[in-house]
Design an enzyme around this catalytic site. Sequence first.
Site, PDB file in Angstrom:
ATOM      1  N   LYS A 147     -31.863  -1.716 -37.291  1.00 19.33           N
ATOM      2  CA  LYS A 147     -31.432  -0.908 -38.772  1.00 19.33           C
ATOM      3  C   LYS A 147     -31.385   0.345 -38.709  1.00 19.33           C
ATOM      4  O   LYS A 147     -32.014   1.150 -39.475  1.00 19.33           O
ATOM      5  CB  LYS A 147     -32.320  -1.693 -39.758  1.00 19.33           C
ATOM      6  CG  LYS A 147     -31.504  -1.402 -41.236  1.00 19.33           C
ATOM      7  CD  LYS A 147     -32.570  -2.396 -42.831  1.00 19.33           C
ATOM      8  CE  LYS A 147     -32.384  -2.227 -43.748  1.00 19.33           C
ATOM      9  NZ  LYS A 147     -30.343  -2.998 -44.288  1.00 19.33           N
ATOM     10  N   GLU A 180     -21.400 -11.197 -39.880  1.00 22.38           N
ATOM     11  CA  GLU A 180     -21.921 -11.240 -41.511  1.00 22.38           C
ATOM     12  C   GLU A 180     -21.247 -10.270 -41.765  1.00 22.38           C
ATOM     13  O   GLU A 180     -19.608  -9.720 -41.811  1.00 22.38           O
ATOM     14  CB  GLU A 180     -23.232 -10.036 -41.760  1.00 22.38           C
ATOM     15  CG  GLU A 180     -23.600  -8.964 -40.742  1.00 22.38           C
ATOM     16  CD  GLU A 180     -24.528  -8.605 -39.773  1.00 22.38           C
ATOM     17  OE1 GLU A 180     -25.660  -8.255 -41.348  1.00 22.38           O
ATOM     18  OE2 GLU A 180     -24.893  -7.848 -39.233  1.00 22.38           O
TER      19      GLU A 180
HETATM   20  N1  PLP Z   1     -26.881  -7.114 -42.766  1.00 17.99           N
HETATM   21  C1  PLP Z   1     -25.814  -5.658 -43.227  1.00 17.99           C
HETATM   22  C2  PLP Z   1     -25.465  -5.318 -42.073  1.00 17.99           C
HETATM   23  C3  PLP Z   1     -26.635  -4.971 -44.104  1.00 17.99           C
HETATM   24  O1  PLP Z   1     -26.385  -3.816 -44.414  1.00 17.99           O
HETATM   25  C4  PLP Z   1     -28.399  -5.836 -45.495  1.00 17.99           C
HETATM   26  C5  PLP Z   1     -28.462  -5.512 -46.586  1.00 17.99           C
HETATM   27  O2  PLP Z   1     -28.681  -3.756 -46.169  1.00 17.99           O
HETATM   28  C6  PLP Z   1     -27.894  -7.120 -44.830  1.00 17.99           C
HETATM   29  C7  PLP Z   1     -27.289  -7.807 -44.066  1.00 17.99           C
HETATM   30  C8  PLP Z   1     -28.895  -7.903 -45.852  1.00 17.99           C
HETATM   31  O3  PLP Z   1     -30.467  -7.602 -45.322  1.00 17.99           O
HETATM   32  P1  PLP Z   1     -31.926  -7.856 -46.334  1.00 17.99           P
HETATM   33  O4  PLP Z   1     -31.454  -9.000 -46.937  1.00 17.99           O
HETATM   34  O5  PLP Z   1     -32.353  -7.816 -45.843  1.00 17.99           O
HETATM   35  O6  PLP Z   1     -31.316  -6.895 -47.447  1.00 17.99           O
END
Ligand code: PLP
Length: 289
Positions: A147, A180
Amino acid sequence: MPRMSYVNGRYLHHAQAMVHMEDRGYQFSDGIYEVIAFYNRRLLDGALHAKRLWRSLRELQIAGPMSERALALVMQEVIARNDRTDGTLYMQISRGVARRDHPFPKSARPSVVMAVTGPKSPKEKEVREGVSVITAPEQRWARRDIKSVSLLPNVLAKQAATAAGAREAWLVDENGMISEGAVSNNAIVGAKQEIITHPANENIQGGITRDVVLTLARKAGMKVVERPFSLKEALGAKEAFLTSTTSNVLPVVRIDGKPVGNGRPGPVTQKLLGLYHEHIYRETGKRWS
Ligand code: PLP
């Protein structure tokens, strides 16, 4: 009550919450972040977010800025110092401040910042009627599981969606496969009501909402298949939806202007949203009407 943020050991008025210009997060995207929802001042799935955060730090060899317990206490304290019962906590940890040079600095201490905003839940109409997404080219690096604050391709894709009046951009690679969304994970529902979603590997950010929703689905006896799917398959799917901390479970009813299924939110997505709302209630006491 003024908006309060946290910067490297100090709780500050948000307008004064600043880091140095040679912070490596600012100059190199050399840092990681988390976004965590809270309801009734209680973090939703805080332990899962903490696990992902510490993993991201380890993957980038950024030292833990404090103990896990201390970090959790700071998160609670930032929430306590703001006048919000429900909202979103943003946390960023960078490698720290050092004279600009690419290799890791020898003595920098990680920078930690946290800020609180209001809840960013989707509008009632979006949940009821579903949302549109567009597609955009996948242009990110090969470690999307970390992240990292390096989000420029995501920013460009999300901007393209916003300019097109869509809620989200789904990222499609050169083989026509969807990884995604720019800011969310996604899934489709196949002919046998099975939930099909990209596996949580290096090609996607393993969303906490995704994980929780899949666990809830399996517990409820629903079939989950973790495999990549193509844009073509998504366009022929019965249903589609996206998941994220700020969107929960959101039905997707159009991709690039073409309807998914009958163009309305379907029963599988609605069931998952119901299960997720129950999960939020169990975890935080927050009820969704
Ligand atoms: N994928 C990306 C690229 C994201 O930026 C996020 C959330 O910001 C997610 C997936 C979803 O992640 P989460 O469910 O932990 O918010």
